[in-house]
Design a protein around this motif. Structure first.
Motif, PDB file in Angstrom:
ATOM      1  N   GLN A  40       0.810  -1.217   0.000  1.00  0.00           N
ATOM      2  CA  GLN A  40       0.000   0.000   0.000  1.00  0.00           C
ATOM      3  C   GLN A  40       0.845   1.269   0.000  1.00  0.00           C
ATOM      4  OE1 GLN A  40      -3.839   0.120   2.055  1.00  0.00           O
ATOM      5  NE2 GLN A  40      -3.200  -1.720   3.182  1.00  0.00           N
ATOM      6  N   ASN A  41       2.116   1.139  -0.298  1.00  0.00           N
ATOM      7  CA  ASN A  41       2.976   2.326  -0.338  1.00  0.00           C
ATOM      8  C   ASN A  41       2.507   3.331  -1.375  1.00  0.00           C
ATOM      9  OD1 ASN A  41       4.457   1.124   1.626  1.00  0.00           O
ATOM     10  ND2 ASN A  41       6.351   0.940   0.456  1.00  0.00           N
ATOM     11  N   TRP A  42       2.044   2.836  -2.498  1.00  0.00           N
ATOM     12  CA  TRP A  42       1.588   3.739  -3.566  1.00  0.00           C
ATOM     13  C   TRP A  42       0.412   4.581  -3.092  1.00  0.00           C
ATOM     14  CZ3 TRP A  42      -3.372   3.621  -5.513  1.00  0.00           C
ATOM     15  CH2 TRP A  42      -4.165   2.526  -5.132  1.00  0.00           C
ATOM     16  N   LEU A  43      -0.495   3.965  -2.306  1.00  0.00           N
ATOM     17  CA  LEU A  43      -1.658   4.702  -1.829  1.00  0.00           C
ATOM     18  C   LEU A  43      -1.260   5.725  -0.765  1.00  0.00           C
ATOM     19  CD1 LEU A  43      -4.689   5.006  -2.039  1.00  0.00           C
ATOM     20  CD2 LEU A  43      -4.947   3.208  -0.313  1.00  0.00           C
ATOM     21  N   HIS A  45       1.633   7.216  -0.599  1.00  0.00           N
ATOM     22  CA  HIS A  45       2.296   8.305  -1.344  1.00  0.00           C
ATOM     23  C   HIS A  45       1.265   9.204  -2.026  1.00  0.00           C
ATOM     24  CE1 HIS A  45       5.330  10.313  -3.765  1.00  0.00           C
ATOM     25  NE2 HIS A  45       4.604  10.056  -4.828  1.00  0.00           N
ATOM     26  N   LEU A  46       0.249   8.598  -2.608  1.00  0.00           N
ATOM     27  CA  LEU A  46      -0.768   9.377  -3.327  1.00  0.00           C
ATOM     28  C   LEU A  46      -1.493  10.334  -2.379  1.00  0.00           C
ATOM     29  CD1 LEU A  46      -2.144   9.728  -6.096  1.00  0.00           C
ATOM     30  CD2 LEU A  46      -3.829   8.034  -5.364  1.00  0.00           C
ATOM     31  N   HIS A  47      -1.908   9.835  -1.223  1.00  0.00           N
ATOM     32  CA  HIS A  47      -2.601  10.707  -0.266  1.00  0.00           C
ATOM     33  C   HIS A  47      -1.664  11.790   0.261  1.00  0.00           C
ATOM     34  CE1 HIS A  47      -6.376   8.613  -0.190  1.00  0.00           C
ATOM     35  NE2 HIS A  47      -5.868   7.469   0.237  1.00  0.00           N
ATOM     36  N   TYR A  48      -0.396  11.463   0.454  1.00  0.00           N
ATOM     37  CA  TYR A  48       0.537  12.453   1.005  1.00  0.00           C
ATOM     38  C   TYR A  48       0.774  13.606   0.044  1.00  0.00           C
ATOM     39  CZ  TYR A  48       4.706  14.466   3.102  1.00  0.00           C
ATOM     40  OH  TYR A  48       5.607  15.345   3.655  1.00  0.00           O
ATOM     41  N   ILE A  49       1.014  13.300  -1.219  1.00  0.00           N
ATOM     42  CA  ILE A  49       1.292  14.388  -2.168  1.00  0.00           C
ATOM     43  C   ILE A  49       0.042  15.205  -2.456  1.00  0.00           C
ATOM     44  CG2 ILE A  49       3.235  13.180  -3.204  1.00  0.00           C
ATOM     45  CD1 ILE A  49       1.429  12.443  -5.540  1.00  0.00           C
ATOM     46  N   ARG A  50      -1.138  14.613  -2.215  1.00  0.00           N
ATOM     47  CA  ARG A  50      -2.378  15.373  -2.350  1.00  0.00           C
ATOM     48  C   ARG A  50      -2.704  16.169  -1.084  1.00  0.00           C
ATOM     49  NH1 ARG A  50      -6.537  11.044  -5.273  1.00  0.00           N
ATOM     50  NH2 ARG A  50      -5.626  11.155  -7.368  1.00  0.00           N
ATOM     51  N   LYS A  51      -1.877  16.018  -0.065  1.00  0.00           N
ATOM     52  CA  LYS A  51      -2.053  16.679   1.228  1.00  0.00           C
ATOM     53  C   LYS A  51      -3.334  16.248   1.921  1.00  0.00           C
ATOM     54  CE  LYS A  51       0.739  20.693  -0.026  1.00  0.00           C
ATOM     55  NZ  LYS A  51       0.849  22.162  -0.061  1.00  0.00           N
ATOM     56  N   ASP A  52      -3.788  15.055   1.616  1.00  0.00           N
ATOM     57  CA  ASP A  52      -4.940  14.476   2.299  1.00  0.00           C
ATOM     58  C   ASP A  52      -4.407  13.661   3.474  1.00  0.00           C
ATOM     59  OD1 ASP A  52      -7.330  13.484   3.079  1.00  0.00           O
ATOM     60  OD2 ASP A  52      -7.805  12.421   1.220  1.00  0.00           O
ATOM     61  N   TYR A  53      -4.000  14.374   4.514  1.00  0.00           N
ATOM     62  CA  TYR A  53      -3.251  13.736   5.586  1.00  0.00           C
ATOM     63  C   TYR A  53      -4.096  12.796   6.437  1.00  0.00           C
ATOM     64  CZ  TYR A  53       0.181  17.253   4.277  1.00  0.00           C
ATOM     65  OH  TYR A  53       1.057  18.039   3.576  1.00  0.00           O
ATOM     66  N   GLU A  54      -5.376  13.098   6.612  1.00  0.00           N
ATOM     67  CA  GLU A  54      -6.213  12.214   7.422  1.00  0.00           C
ATOM     68  C   GLU A  54      -6.362  10.854   6.756  1.00  0.00           C
ATOM     69  OE1 GLU A  54      -7.212  12.812  10.439  1.00  0.00           O
ATOM     70  OE2 GLU A  54      -6.201  14.750  10.342  1.00  0.00           O
ATOM     71  N   CYS A  56      -4.347   9.655   4.604  1.00  0.00           N
ATOM     72  CA  CYS A  56      -3.004   9.070   4.588  1.00  0.00           C
ATOM     73  C   CYS A  56      -2.706   8.374   5.917  1.00  0.00           C
ATOM     74  CB  CYS A  56      -1.972  10.161   4.314  1.00  0.00           C
ATOM     75  SG  CYS A  56      -0.300   9.553   4.067  1.00  0.00           S
ATOM     76  N   LYS A  57      -3.067   9.024   7.024  1.00  0.00           N
ATOM     77  CA  LYS A  57      -2.818   8.413   8.326  1.00  0.00           C
ATOM     78  C   LYS A  57      -3.656   7.158   8.529  1.00  0.00           C
ATOM     79  CE  LYS A  57      -3.324  12.300  10.711  1.00  0.00           C
ATOM     80  NZ  LYS A  57      -3.344  13.211  11.879  1.00  0.00           N
ATOM     81  N   ALA A  58      -4.869   7.153   7.964  1.00  0.00           N
ATOM     82  CA  ALA A  58      -5.710   5.962   8.092  1.00  0.00           C
ATOM     83  C   ALA A  58      -5.079   4.770   7.368  1.00  0.00           C
ATOM     84  CB  ALA A  58      -7.104   6.251   7.547  1.00  0.00           C
ATOM     85  N   VAL A  59      -4.569   5.012   6.152  1.00  0.00           N
ATOM     86  CA  VAL A  59      -3.923   3.931   5.394  1.00  0.00           C
ATOM     87  C   VAL A  59      -2.645   3.484   6.106  1.00  0.00           C
ATOM     88  CG1 VAL A  59      -2.886   3.304   3.183  1.00  0.00           C
ATOM     89  CG2 VAL A  59      -4.906   4.768   3.233  1.00  0.00           C
ATOM     90  N   ILE A  60      -1.890   4.447   6.659  1.00  0.00           N
ATOM     91  CA  ILE A  60      -0.658   4.111   7.376  1.00  0.00           C
ATOM     92  C   ILE A  60      -0.971   3.229   8.581  1.00  0.00           C
ATOM     93  CG2 ILE A  60       1.169   5.095   8.824  1.00  0.00           C
ATOM     94  CD1 ILE A  60       1.231   7.471   6.907  1.00  0.00           C
ATOM     95  N   GLN A  78       4.572   8.867   8.123  1.00  0.00           N
ATOM     96  CA  GLN A  78       3.928   9.273   9.377  1.00  0.00           C
ATOM     97  C   GLN A  78       4.784  10.303  10.109  1.00  0.00           C
ATOM     98  OE1 GLN A  78       0.814   7.652  11.331  1.00  0.00           O
ATOM     99  NE2 GLN A  78       1.183   9.827  11.569  1.00  0.00           N
ATOM    100  N   ALA A  79       6.094  10.114  10.102  1.00  0.00           N
ATOM    101  CA  ALA A  79       6.992  11.071  10.743  1.00  0.00           C
ATOM    102  C   ALA A  79       6.953  12.427  10.043  1.00  0.00           C
ATOM    103  CB  ALA A  79       8.410  10.519  10.751  1.00  0.00           C
ATOM    104  N   LEU A  80       6.895  12.414   8.709  1.00  0.00           N
ATOM    105  CA  LEU A  80       6.794  13.684   7.981  1.00  0.00           C
ATOM    106  C   LEU A  80       5.508  14.430   8.342  1.00  0.00           C
ATOM    107  CD1 LEU A  80       8.009  12.675   4.392  1.00  0.00           C
ATOM    108  CD2 LEU A  80       9.257  14.000   6.098  1.00  0.00           C
TER     109      LEU A  80
END
Length: 525
Positions: A40-43, A45-54, A56-60, A78-80
């Motif tokens: 799920q790294n691709w997903l 990355h996709l949420h992070y570059i879109r700045k959809d952090y919530e 992104c954190k759910a997938v992480i 997650q650290a970023l």
């Protein structure tokens, strides 16, 4: 009755054919799936570059549960996100986990060092950057950020070496900026200008470099080159408020207050809460003799930057002009607490004390001003007037002779202009002291309320306040206009003035290592 049956003709029966040779080949295996740690790294990355952090954190969270916390990329992102949210300590711990999972990855160590830097642990950050450099010796970013850390530790020689190493590996605007800043912190304006000139040759469209170089020329009084570089900055970016503010300050310095106010109106739309902007607007009104408006603007600037000594200086100057000596004493005293090594401040304090009928303390203030100042003849002239009015002819003569020495040193300066009232007062005092009428005033004087420009260069912004900036910058100059006052019992007091000072980059605000290396901010003076 039986239902009819359908008979299949014999020719319709299926004929059996021998199996094809191709069909006997074994089927190809399915494509190998991604390992569970990375699927799920691709997903993420996709949420992070879109700045959809919530999201992104759910997938992480889901990924870390599946991998039992061993997915390095998920921990890294997650650290970023923690760092972006201001949770620096949590981000440091996660980056350290990444470094444990992949100890040979220099990027993980760089992020650990950056988090340490943001926590103010510069020595620890340097140690980690050195470990990262062992893994990747050709990374210019590591050298750059090491240089920035050394700047914070005030180890300028090591910082200089590291930044030069970074330029040797890869030339970048940010490295030039930091290198120039080291020379500014050391008070070497000429070397700083040389660095910024090389930076402009490398990146001629960088408006920050052009603006900073223009301001440095402005600080040295080289107005033609300053105007040229500031004009180039505005050509590439007409909305660059730093360059507009600097251009307005140049016009204000030359007495064109209306045009300067027009420039400041443009800047006010971009940065309405800029302390230097309101300081300069206030001094424009002061130059137009609109003193109430000047005080209103200066007090707004003081509210926005209560520890800027130049704003306090200007407030004291305006109150002296309005003969509000107690208020002038208040603001000048506050400025002295912030800038105790400036002789002109003690001179203004002495003027206020003289008019508050406290000659004893006024004399002490003049003595301190004369001790601190090495180039401004106004200090000695005003001191001589006070001593003469108190009947101390010998002391007045000594101060008058000291004033003449300073004038002889300054009169060869091509940009020097003595104020007409200052010359007149010196001539009257010289006649009263019977030192003859052939004084050292040989240069033409300016009839308007022009300023006497001191020959000494101003200190770096970092020594004046934690500025720059600028930072900043950032952004242009405080402009203090002239003050004229006739104290009781004296024929006249020469006009104390405050030269306009350009901004310099401030060392505390933004010079920090980043995932892309650090930028600096400029603080306007």
């Amino acid at each position: 009755m039986e239902s009819p049956r359908c008979l299949m003709p014999s020719f319709a029966k299926r004929t059996q054919f021998p199996a094809s040779a191709e069909s006997q080949k074994p089927r190809l295996k399915k494509a190998q799936e991604f390992p569970i740690l990375e699927k799920q790294n691709w997903l993420i990355h996709l949420h992070y570059i879109r700045k959809d952090y919530e999201a992104c954190k759910a997938v992480i969270k889901e990924q870390l549960q599946e991998t039992q916390g061993l997915c390095e990329y998920a921990i890294y992102v997650q650290a970023l996100i923690f760092r972006l949210e201001g949770n620096i300590q949590e981000s440091l711990e996660l980056f350290q986990t990444c470094a444990v999972l992949s100890p040979q990855c220099a990027d993980n160590l760089k992020q650990v060092a950056r988090s340490l830097f943001l926590l103010g642990k510069h020595k620890a950050a340097i140690e980690v950057y050195n470990e990262a450099a062992k893994l990747n010796q050709k990374d210019w970013e590591i050298c750059h950020n090491l240089g920035v850390c050394y700047i914070y530790l005030k180890q300028f020689d090591k910082a200089h070496d590291q930044l030069h190493n970074a330029l040797h590996l890869n030339r970048h605007d940010l490295t030039y900026i930091m290198l120039g800043k080291i020379h500014l912190l050391q008070g070497d304006l000429d070397k700083a200008i040389e660095i910024y000139k090389k930076a402009v040759e490398f990146s001629p469209e960088n408006t920050e470099l052009l603006t900073t170089l223009g301001l440095l020329y402005l600080q040295l009084g080289i107005y033609q080159k300053a105007f040229e570089h500031l004009g180039n900055a505005l050509t590439y970016d007409p909305t660059n408020y730093k360059a507009i503010l600097a251009a307005g300050s140049m016009m204000q310095t030359h007495g064109d207050f209306d045009v300067a106010l027009t420039k400041y109106r443009v800047v006010a739309c971009a940065v309405p809460e800029s302390p230097p902007l309101w300081n300069n607007i206030g001094m424009c009104f002061f130059g137009k003799k609109k003193y109430v408006a000047a005080i209103s603007c200066l007090k707004r600037a003081n509210y926005l930057a209560p520890f800027d000594w130049k704003i306090l200086y200007n407030l004291g100057l305006v109150h002296l002009t309005m003969q509000q000596y107690a208020s002038a004493f208040h603001f000048v005293s506050a400025a002295i607490n912030l800038q105790p090594k400036m002789g002109e401040l003690f001179m203004l304090l002495a003027v206020a004390l003289t008019n508050l009928e406290d000659p004893e303390n006024a004399r002490k203030a003049y003595a301190e001003a004369a001790r601190l100042d090495r180039c401004n003849p106004l200090v000695n002239l005003n001191y001589a007037v006070l001593l003469y009015n108190q009947g101390e002819r010998k002391g007045a003569l000594a101060q008058f002779q000291e004033m003449e020495k300073k004038v002889r040193l300054l009169k060869d300066s091509p940009s020097l202009e003595f104020d007409a009232e200052m010359v007149e007062m010196a001539q009257k005092l010289g006649a009263a002291l019977q030192v003859g009428e052939a004084l050292v005033w040989t240069k033409p004087v300016k009839d308007t309320k022009s300023k006497h420009r001191s020959a000494s260069a101003s200190k770096a912004a970092s020594l004046q306040q934690p500025l720059g900036s600028n930072q900043a910058l950032g952004q242009a100059m405080s402009s203090a206009a002239a003050y004229r006052k006739l104290p009781s019992g004296a024929g006249g007091i020469a006009q104390p003035t405050k030269p306009s000072l350009p901004l310099e980059p401030e060392p505390t605000a933004g010079a920090q290592p980043t995932e892309a290396p650090a930028q600096i901010r400029e603080t306007q003076e």
